[in-house]
Scaffold this motif. Structure first.
Motif, mmCIF file in Angstrom:
data_model
loop_
_atom_site.group_PDB
_atom_site.id
_atom_site.type_symbol
_atom_site.label_atom_id
_atom_site.label_comp_id
_atom_site.label_asym_id
_atom_site.label_seq_id
_atom_site.Cartn_x
_atom_site.Cartn_y
_atom_site.Cartn_z
ATOM 1 N N UNK A 83 0.855 -1.189 0.000
ATOM 2 C CA UNK A 83 0.000 0.000 0.000
ATOM 3 C C UNK A 83 0.888 1.235 0.000
ATOM 4 N N UNK A 84 0.369 2.309 -0.575
ATOM 5 C CA UNK A 84 1.083 3.574 -0.604
ATOM 6 C C UNK A 84 0.230 4.636 0.079
ATOM 7 N N UNK A 142 -6.488 -3.980 -5.225
ATOM 8 C CA UNK A 142 -7.415 -4.742 -4.393
ATOM 9 C C UNK A 142 -7.494 -6.153 -4.976
ATOM 10 N N UNK A 143 -8.665 -6.601 -5.378
ATOM 11 C CA UNK A 143 -8.823 -7.963 -5.913
ATOM 12 C C UNK A 143 -8.995 -7.983 -7.435
ATOM 13 N N UNK A 180 -4.448 5.666 -3.116
ATOM 14 C CA UNK A 180 -3.756 5.569 -1.835
ATOM 15 C C UNK A 180 -4.510 4.631 -0.893
ATOM 16 N N UNK A 181 -3.747 3.866 -0.129
ATOM 17 C CA UNK A 181 -4.334 3.000 0.878
ATOM 18 C C UNK A 181 -4.878 1.683 0.381
ATOM 19 N N UNK A 193 1.294 12.700 -2.898
ATOM 20 C CA UNK A 193 1.006 12.450 -1.489
ATOM 21 C C UNK A 193 0.136 13.569 -0.939
ATOM 22 N N UNK A 194 -0.853 13.189 -0.123
ATOM 23 C CA UNK A 194 -1.763 14.192 0.452
ATOM 24 C C UNK A 194 -1.129 14.863 1.645
#
Length: 111
Positions: free
Chosen positions: A55-56, A74-75, A90-91, A110-111
């Protein structure tokens, strides 16, 4: 502004895909710019190699410059070829696998 970029010449027309070279059995990266808000990196990945799921903390845009890759977010898996791009939010877990030798530009905000 030219001081923001590194590992790349200023005032020169070039192909991004020629700025990073394949190494058999390896993932090669070349950072072009990096600060706390932004990252710009070139990658060359040999067929059969990849970047495992992770994850980033930033949203990442992948732009394929050459070859073909499988990107999983994800999948869901996506097959991308030259000139195609995708955003990896992100995430969210994501991975990259080389279906053939491929090069890509990674832009991370990046936030």
């Amino acid at each position: 502004m030219a001081d923001f970029f590194k590992n790349i010449d200023a005032n020169r027309v070039m192909y991004l895909r020629n700025q990073v070279e394949y190494q058999p059995g390896q993932v090669v990266s070349k950072t072009l710019a990096q600060n706390p808000a932004f990252g710009l990196t070139l990658f060359a990945i040999s067929k059969g190699e990849g970047i495992s799921a992770h994850k980033s903390s930033g949203d990442a845009l992948v732009l394929i410059l050459e070859g073909k890759a499988k990107i999983q977010i994800d999948e869901t898996s996506y097959e991308l070829g030259e000139q195609e791009c995708i955003v990896m939010p992100a995430g969210h877990p994501h991975s990259v696998a080389a279906l053939e030798n491929f090069k890509f530009l990674l832009v991370v905000a990046f936030a």
